[in-house]
Scaffold this motif. Structure first.
Motif, PDB file in Angstrom:
ATOM      1  N   GLU A   1       7.806   8.242   1.861  1.00 50.28           N
ATOM      2  CA  GLU A   1       6.836   7.201   1.523  1.00 50.28           C
ATOM      3  C   GLU A   1       7.286   6.415   0.291  1.00 50.28           C
ATOM      4  O   GLU A   1       7.175   5.176   0.246  1.00 50.28           O
ATOM      5  N   ILE A   2       7.812   7.127  -0.682  1.00 53.68           N
ATOM      6  CA  ILE A   2       8.298   6.452  -1.897  1.00 53.68           C
ATOM      7  C   ILE A   2       9.466   5.538  -1.562  1.00 53.68           C
ATOM      8  O   ILE A   2       9.561   4.400  -2.058  1.00 53.68           O
ATOM      9  N   ALA A   3      10.363   6.008  -0.687  1.00 53.49           N
ATOM     10  CA  ALA A   3      11.505   5.177  -0.293  1.00 53.49           C
ATOM     11  C   ALA A   3      11.038   3.929   0.453  1.00 53.49           C
ATOM     12  O   ALA A   3      11.578   2.828   0.261  1.00 53.49           O
ATOM     13  N   ARG A   4      10.039   4.083   1.311  1.00 61.15           N
ATOM     14  CA  ARG A   4       9.510   2.923   2.037  1.00 61.15           C
ATOM     15  C   ARG A   4       8.933   1.888   1.086  1.00 61.15           C
ATOM     16  O   ARG A   4       9.221   0.682   1.194  1.00 61.15           O
ATOM     17  N   VAL A   5       8.102   2.349   0.132  1.00 62.34           N
ATOM     18  CA  VAL A   5       7.485   1.427  -0.829  1.00 62.34           C
ATOM     19  C   VAL A   5       8.553   0.746  -1.676  1.00 62.34           C
ATOM     20  O   VAL A   5       8.510  -0.479  -1.917  1.00 62.34           O
TER      21      VAL A   5
ATOM     22  N   GLU B   1       0.835  -1.199   0.000  1.00 62.77           N
ATOM     23  CA  GLU B   1       0.000   0.000   0.000  1.00 62.77           C
ATOM     24  C   GLU B   1       0.873   1.252   0.000  1.00 62.77           C
ATOM     25  O   GLU B   1       1.971   1.254   0.566  1.00 62.77           O
ATOM     26  N   ILE B   2       0.355   2.304  -0.633  1.00 57.82           N
ATOM     27  CA  ILE B   2       1.058   3.583  -0.666  1.00 57.82           C
ATOM     28  C   ILE B   2       0.075   4.699  -0.319  1.00 57.82           C
ATOM     29  O   ILE B   2      -1.091   4.676  -0.747  1.00 57.82           O
ATOM     30  N   ALA B   3       0.530   5.676   0.451  1.00 61.64           N
ATOM     31  CA  ALA B   3      -0.304   6.820   0.828  1.00 61.64           C
ATOM     32  C   ALA B   3      -0.300   7.824  -0.323  1.00 61.64           C
ATOM     33  O   ALA B   3       0.464   8.794  -0.336  1.00 61.64           O
TER      34      ALA B   3
ATOM     35  N   THR C   1      -5.157  14.441  -3.720  1.00 65.36           N
ATOM     36  CA  THR C   1      -5.726  14.599  -2.378  1.00 65.36           C
ATOM     37  C   THR C   1      -4.784  14.061  -1.301  1.00 65.36           C
ATOM     38  O   THR C   1      -4.799  14.535  -0.169  1.00 65.36           O
ATOM     39  N   ILE C   2      -3.969  13.054  -1.647  1.00 62.69           N
ATOM     40  CA  ILE C   2      -2.919  12.551  -0.754  1.00 62.69           C
ATOM     41  C   ILE C   2      -1.653  12.403  -1.596  1.00 62.69           C
ATOM     42  O   ILE C   2      -1.640  11.658  -2.582  1.00 62.69           O
ATOM     43  N   LYS C   3      -0.604  13.119  -1.232  1.00 59.02           N
ATOM     44  CA  LYS C   3       0.629  13.103  -2.008  1.00 59.02           C
ATOM     45  C   LYS C   3       1.674  12.229  -1.324  1.00 59.02           C
ATOM     46  O   LYS C   3       1.918  12.362  -0.116  1.00 59.02           O
TER      47      LYS C   3
END
Length: 687
Positions: free
Chosen positions: A146-150, A127-129, A139-141
């Motif tokens: 977050e990109i590094a986590r994914v 999942e990604i926020a 609406t959610i960037k």
């Protein structure tokens, strides 16, 4: 054979049993060749067969100007679930999107029916926020952390590729594509398919499947074309390779590798397009194509010179929402196995002997009778003339195997009689199944089979066509000259074509300006794609269509918009007219809602030269006689060589017309004649 002039196109169709080749020269020369497929490495049969075709025609590798390639690699990988190990990235809260699907049972009448296993297990879904609004606003960037986590989670999954799907991603494809690039960089260069870039249409589950299927077969397709390109270069063949697509067009290798999901049904689509061109040239307006190969049989319907396109089909039990030539599987192929179930009932298929070991008569280790063995036992095909004599068949082995099957279902008599009666029974089972499926397809469209001509192709299509036509009530059969390699012929003449879509989801009134702005934007995308493909120098055309519905309806109608329709009133009238044609009424007072805007960009390739039969003797005598087993007894049939038939010549059934790539059977009470380009027209005496 006379040397074929340079500047030729070669169409290739890689099937499960044979790899077919058609060579078309600039002066109208044509050459055809079939090579047994090599399922462990499809490129090997292609390279070997291409070399033999060049030797047969006296050509050098440098004489080839282009290769047009149809393939079933992606389709087979999906059906057999032998694709890549992939992951999926979805908006937070939607990890179960593949499990939930559309919350429908596979069968309303079978409480034990199991759902298809998802292509991506839940453990490989990340999942990604990140989320968009229905209008495409962020609406959610997803920030850098977050990109590094994914990316880190994907890298730890040991996968070959992944797909990215954002909720409402279709409303802003560029945003999703950019996010896919960032995640790919964070995951050590992992190939990531952006769903909105591949197919920006509303409905998250279907869009997710398109992206997953693309990622699932992408590594296989890339590896295959890399291996093929290397093998061709070693043979000195440097001509560009184009890949036929499911919509009947063609793509460059670069596009096919980027979007392999568009090539899943490329082989069957090529045959249908070739049949449509044949129908236009012969003045036959309504046709049913019948493609019977080694593994399966497919049909498609075309009226008014245009094949039917479907915007949804099922591939291996999974819905695919890309535009495809509407081809339906209706039965068994030449390699389908004849067997007896535990209740003593004779069955045919769906299991196939394939290319290896193949039918019993191939003498390659096969022990189970097939439809091809039935043809041989009934006298339909010559054991010494298969593939022009290059492959000898064992009639005795086929007869003994069928006699053993007959004994299991209680057929009495000597081995030869038992084998013949079993073989005819197996073909009756096969034909009845095909006829039932075809009747259903025609009934769904309100069509009468007597108004159509059957166009058979594939190695077994012309052999079985008369049986199917008689069973269904079709009175006219048109057999092309190169019927056994017809899908390869279709590939050789394929236009460049790609479909573009955008989902609007708003009323027509007040949004006509936006609608036509969207068509203009898609046209610009289409021109840019044609230029990148190298087809910009060709004649181009754009085909517009639009999904619409009355407000409150659950489903939409796809409406073709003819050139010149450029205002809301004309669009509304086109929808009212189509709705009335399908459902018998129109509602002029209802609100019309816009759904998906569709545009096909087409670069029209030059037509293949049509060779004409040379004039000569009005009648070519039969080259011999052979017994056919028909309706419980043996009848004597005249044998003709297809290459010796003159334009205008007529034949009376029972007759056998032999050619290198297939055999045509003309049953009793049927007649046949040859037209000026070599098509063989079979007509019922009841017509």
């Amino acid at each position: 054979m006379e040397t074929v002039r340079s500047g030729v196109r070669i169409g290739i169709d890689v099937g499960g049993t044979f790899t077919d080749f058609v060579l078309s020269g600039a002066g109208g020369e044509m050459a055809f060749y079939k090579e047994p497929s090599t399922p462990d490495d499809p490129s090997r049969a292609l390279i070997e067969g291409l070399g033999k075709l060049l030797d047969q025609t006296g050509m050098a590798p440098g004489d080839v100007s282009s290769l047009m390639h149809g393939t079933t690699i992606g389709l087979n990988a999906i059906i057999q679930r032998k694709g890549a190990r992939i992951g999926l990235i979805v908006t937070s809260g939607y990890r179960d999107i593949l499990e939930i699907a559309r919350c429908r049972m596979p069968s309303s009448f079978d409480l034990h029916a199991a759902k298809e296993v998802p292509l991506v297990p839940r453990a490989r879904i990340v999942e990604i926020a990140a989320r968009l609004s229905p209008s495409g606003e962020v609406t959610i960037k997803a920030d850098d952390a977050e990109i590094a986590r994914v990316g880190g989670e994907l890298a730890a999954l040991d996968i070959d590729a992944a797909a990215l799907v954002l909720i409402n991603g279709y409303a802003s494809p560029d945003h999703e594509a950019e996010l896919a690039r960032k995640i790919s960089a964070a995951a050590n260069g992992l190939q990531i398919t952006s769903a909105a870039s591949i197919w920006p249409e509303i409905r998250e589950y279907e869009r997710t499947l398109v992206a997953c299927l693309n990622a699932y077969i992408q590594p296989l397709i890339r590896t295959y074309f890399e291996r093929l390109g290397k093998g061709l270069q070693e043979r000195g063949i440097t001509a560009p390779i184009l890949v036929t697509a499911s919509n009947g067009g063609s793509l460059s290798i670069a596009s096919a590798v980027e979007r392999p999901v568009e090539t899943i049904l490329s082989g069957p689509a090529s045959g249908v397009m070739a049949a449509v061109r044949l129908a236009q040239a012969t003045g036959v307006h309504s046709i049913i194509t019948f493609d019977m190969g080694g593994t399966s049989s497919d049909i498609a319907i075309a009226s008014g010179g245009m094949p039917e396109l479907a915007t949804r089909t099922d591939i291996g039990g999974l819905p695919l929402v890309l535009p495809v030539v509407d081809v339906s599987a209706i039965g068994a192929g030449g390699g389908s196995i004849v067997w007896v179930d535990p209740h003593g009932v004779l069955k045919v298929g769906p299991q196939s002997a394939g290319a290896r070991p193949g039918p019993v008569s191939y003498r390659q280790g096969g022990t189970e009778s097939t439809v091809t063995d039935c043809y041989l036992t009934l006298g339909y095909i010559d054991p010494d003339g298969f593939l022009g004599g290059r492959m000898k068949l064992d009639g005795t082995a086929a007869r003994d195997a069928l006699a053993a099957v007959g004994a299991k279902i209680g057929i009495e008599g000597d081995a030869a009689d038992r084998a013949a009666r079993t073989a005819e029974g197996a073909l009756s089972v096969t034909t009845a199944g095909m006829a039932s499926a075809l009747h259903k397809t025609l009934a769904e469209r309100g069509l009468d089979p007597r108004g159509f001509a059957l166009v058979p192709f594939g190695g077994a299509g012309p052999t079985h066509a008369n049986l199917l036509a008689e069973e269904v009530g079709i009175l006219h059969v048109v057999v092309p000259p190169a019927a056994g390699t017809f899908c390869a012929l279709g590939a050789a003449g394929a236009d460049f074509r790609r479909d573009f879509v955008r989902s609007l989801r708003r009323p027509l009134v007040g949004n006509a300006g936006l609608l036509f702005e969207t068509f203009d934007a898609l046209s610009r995308d289409g021109r840019a794609w044609l230029e990148a493909e190298g087809g910009v120098q060709l004649e181009t055309r754009f085909e517009r269509s639009l999904d619409m519905r009355y407000a409150g309806q659950a489903y939409e109608l796809r409406v073709r918009l003819e050139p010149g329709i450029d205002d809301a009133g004309a669009v509304a009238e086109a929808f009212h007219r189509e709705h009335e044609r399908i459902y018998g009424f129109r509602d002029p007072d209802a609100v019309i809602e816009l759904g998906t805007v569709r545009l096909a960009a087409v670069g029209v390739t030059p037509d293949l030269p049509t060779p004409r039969l040379a004039g000569g003797a009005s009648v070519s005598p039969p080259k011999g006689k052979r017994l056919l087993f028909h309706r419980g007894g043996w009848v004597e049939a005249s044998i003709y060589a297809r290459s010796a038939l003159a334009p205008g010549q007529s034949l009376e059934g029972p007759a056998i017309v032999e050619q290198e790539d297939t055999t045509v059977i003309v049953l009793p009470r049927w007649n046949a004649h040859v037209d000026e380009v070599g098509n063989l027209h079979l007509e019922s005496a009841a017509r």
